[in-house]
Write a protein that holds these residues in place. Sequence first.
Motif, PDB file in Angstrom:
ATOM      1  N   LEU A  92       0.849  -1.189   0.000  1.00 65.56           N
ATOM      2  CA  LEU A  92       0.000   0.000   0.000  1.00 65.56           C
ATOM      3  C   LEU A  92       0.888   1.243   0.000  1.00 65.56           C
ATOM      4  CD1 LEU A  92      -2.887   1.216   0.283  1.00 65.56           C
ATOM      5  CD2 LEU A  92      -2.528   1.147   2.753  1.00 65.56           C
ATOM      6  N   ILE A  93       0.636   2.171  -0.957  1.00 63.24           N
ATOM      7  CA  ILE A  93       1.438   3.392  -1.000  1.00 63.24           C
ATOM      8  C   ILE A  93       0.602   4.650  -0.764  1.00 63.24           C
ATOM      9  CG2 ILE A  93       3.314   2.509  -2.407  1.00 63.24           C
ATOM     10  CD1 ILE A  93       1.971   3.737  -4.864  1.00 63.24           C
ATOM     11  N   TYR A 129      -1.674   0.839  -4.700  1.00 65.95           N
ATOM     12  CA  TYR A 129      -0.664  -0.139  -4.312  1.00 65.95           C
ATOM     13  C   TYR A 129       0.481  -0.133  -5.322  1.00 65.95           C
ATOM     14  CZ  TYR A 129      -3.616  -2.477  -0.842  1.00 65.95           C
ATOM     15  OH  TYR A 129      -4.362  -2.776   0.269  1.00 65.95           O
ATOM     16  N   SER A 130       1.682  -0.340  -4.808  1.00 65.28           N
ATOM     17  CA  SER A 130       2.825  -0.603  -5.664  1.00 65.28           C
ATOM     18  C   SER A 130       2.797  -2.101  -5.942  1.00 65.28           C
ATOM     19  CB  SER A 130       4.113  -0.210  -4.945  1.00 65.28           C
ATOM     20  OG  SER A 130       5.222  -0.647  -5.689  1.00 65.28           O
ATOM     21  N   HIS A 131       2.822  -2.442  -7.216  1.00 59.91           N
ATOM     22  CA  HIS A 131       2.704  -3.842  -7.645  1.00 59.91           C
ATOM     23  C   HIS A 131       3.952  -4.186  -8.457  1.00 59.91           C
ATOM     24  CE1 HIS A 131       0.802  -6.749 -10.722  1.00 59.91           C
ATOM     25  NE2 HIS A 131       1.096  -7.433  -9.645  1.00 59.91           N
ATOM     26  N   ILE A 144       8.700  -5.712 -13.598  1.00 63.84           N
ATOM     27  CA  ILE A 144       7.897  -4.505 -13.777  1.00 63.84           C
ATOM     28  C   ILE A 144       7.395  -4.032 -12.427  1.00 63.84           C
ATOM     29  CG2 ILE A 144       5.794  -3.567 -14.820  1.00 63.84           C
ATOM     30  CD1 ILE A 144       6.173  -5.696 -17.037  1.00 63.84           C
ATOM     31  N   ASN A 145       7.400  -2.712 -12.248  1.00 63.29           N
ATOM     32  CA  ASN A 145       6.828  -2.107 -11.048  1.00 63.29           C
ATOM     33  C   ASN A 145       5.778  -1.118 -11.526  1.00 63.29           C
ATOM     34  OD1 ASN A 145       6.224  -1.120  -8.545  1.00 63.29           O
ATOM     35  ND2 ASN A 145       8.302  -0.507  -8.037  1.00 63.29           N
ATOM     36  N   ASP A 146       4.522  -1.391 -11.236  1.00 62.82           N
ATOM     37  CA  ASP A 146       3.459  -0.475 -11.636  1.00 62.82           C
ATOM     38  C   ASP A 146       2.580  -0.146 -10.439  1.00 62.82           C
ATOM     39  OD1 ASP A 146       1.870  -2.721 -11.304  1.00 62.82           O
ATOM     40  OD2 ASP A 146       1.271  -2.882 -13.388  1.00 62.82           O
ATOM     41  N   THR A 147       1.611   0.687 -10.665  1.00 59.51           N
ATOM     42  CA  THR A 147       0.687   1.094  -9.611  1.00 59.51           C
ATOM     43  C   THR A 147      -0.700   0.581  -9.961  1.00 59.51           C
ATOM     44  OG1 THR A 147       1.960   3.100  -9.211  1.00 59.51           O
ATOM     45  CG2 THR A 147      -0.267   3.067  -8.380  1.00 59.51           C
ATOM     46  N   ILE A 148      -1.337  -0.038  -8.998  1.00 59.26           N
ATOM     47  CA  ILE A 148      -2.714  -0.471  -9.202  1.00 59.26           C
ATOM     48  C   ILE A 148      -3.604   0.268  -8.210  1.00 59.26           C
ATOM     49  CG2 ILE A 148      -2.113  -2.737 -10.135  1.00 59.26           C
ATOM     50  CD1 ILE A 148      -2.806  -3.919  -7.398  1.00 59.26           C
ATOM     51  N   ARG A 149      -4.853   0.391  -8.581  1.00 59.24           N
ATOM     52  CA  ARG A 149      -5.839   1.029  -7.709  1.00 59.24           C
ATOM     53  C   ARG A 149      -6.886  -0.005  -7.353  1.00 59.24           C
ATOM     54  NH1 ARG A 149      -3.572   4.346 -11.202  1.00 59.24           N
ATOM     55  NH2 ARG A 149      -3.027   6.442 -10.564  1.00 59.24           N
ATOM     56  N   VAL A 150      -7.267   0.010  -6.072  1.00 63.92           N
ATOM     57  CA  VAL A 150      -8.162  -1.012  -5.544  1.00 63.92           C
ATOM     58  C   VAL A 150      -9.252  -0.324  -4.734  1.00 63.92           C
ATOM     59  CG1 VAL A 150      -8.243  -3.020  -4.005  1.00 63.92           C
ATOM     60  CG2 VAL A 150      -6.228  -2.629  -5.416  1.00 63.92           C
ATOM     61  N   ASP A 151     -10.502  -0.780  -4.890  1.00 58.46           N
ATOM     62  CA  ASP A 151     -11.581  -0.197  -4.093  1.00 58.46           C
ATOM     63  C   ASP A 151     -11.594  -0.805  -2.695  1.00 58.46           C
ATOM     64  OD1 ASP A 151     -12.875  -2.668  -4.253  1.00 58.46           O
ATOM     65  OD2 ASP A 151     -14.416  -1.987  -5.630  1.00 58.46           O
ATOM     66  N   GLU A 152     -12.538  -0.380  -1.882  1.00 54.04           N
ATOM     67  CA  GLU A 152     -12.580  -0.840  -0.489  1.00 54.04           C
ATOM     68  C   GLU A 152     -12.856  -2.341  -0.369  1.00 54.04           C
ATOM     69  OE1 GLU A 152     -15.480   2.038   0.907  1.00 54.04           O
ATOM     70  OE2 GLU A 152     -13.889   3.052   2.025  1.00 54.04           O
TER      71      GLU A 152
END
Length: 191
Positions: free
Chosen positions: A51-52, A148-150, A164-172
């Motif tokens: 989590l970022i 999140y950093s993925h 690969i290092n990407d960013t993902i977005r996650v709901d509650e």
Amino acid sequence: MNIKLNYFIIAIFATVSISCSKERKIKSNIETYVQKKFNDPGSYELVDLKLIDTVTESKFASTKVNLINEYISSIQDYLKQRKEANEKETMQAFLSGNTFRVYSVTDKIEKEKVTLAKYVSDSIPIAQKELEKFNSFLNSDKILYYRYSHEYRAKNNLGALIKINDTIRVDEDGQLIDNFNLFSMTKMNLK
């Protein structure tokens, strides 16, 4: 004293359990996404997931307010530049003594004034209405989504294993968000 310690231990255990459960759900949703979208899903290997950022309505609205203000400012700067350029061109035509050039430049500038007036009558008011909508969320602490950093390894189209290092977005609920702008606008009842 002993009862307080027991409650504290139970609270910590519950928090850790919920956190682990949510992380498992996110990892499961990533796996599902990988199976559907990757060329070689079998090569996928999760390296790190952390989590970022927690994005609130306030943080999202603040970003939008800044972007809209920049947009309005850029329109105003453009209008100012065009006015100055038109004044300079008109003066040069007038000083040239060429009547045809004066009429030609004046006609061109009058047509451009109609276009520029639309920025003032249409574009700026529309942006200002959007600004008002987002301003109402600037003090909201309601969570929209988590970033999140993925970090992972997987084979690319050529078969080479890459990291690969990407960013993902996650709901509650731990669901992956494809279009975070649309998701956020919908969740804030702005769409």
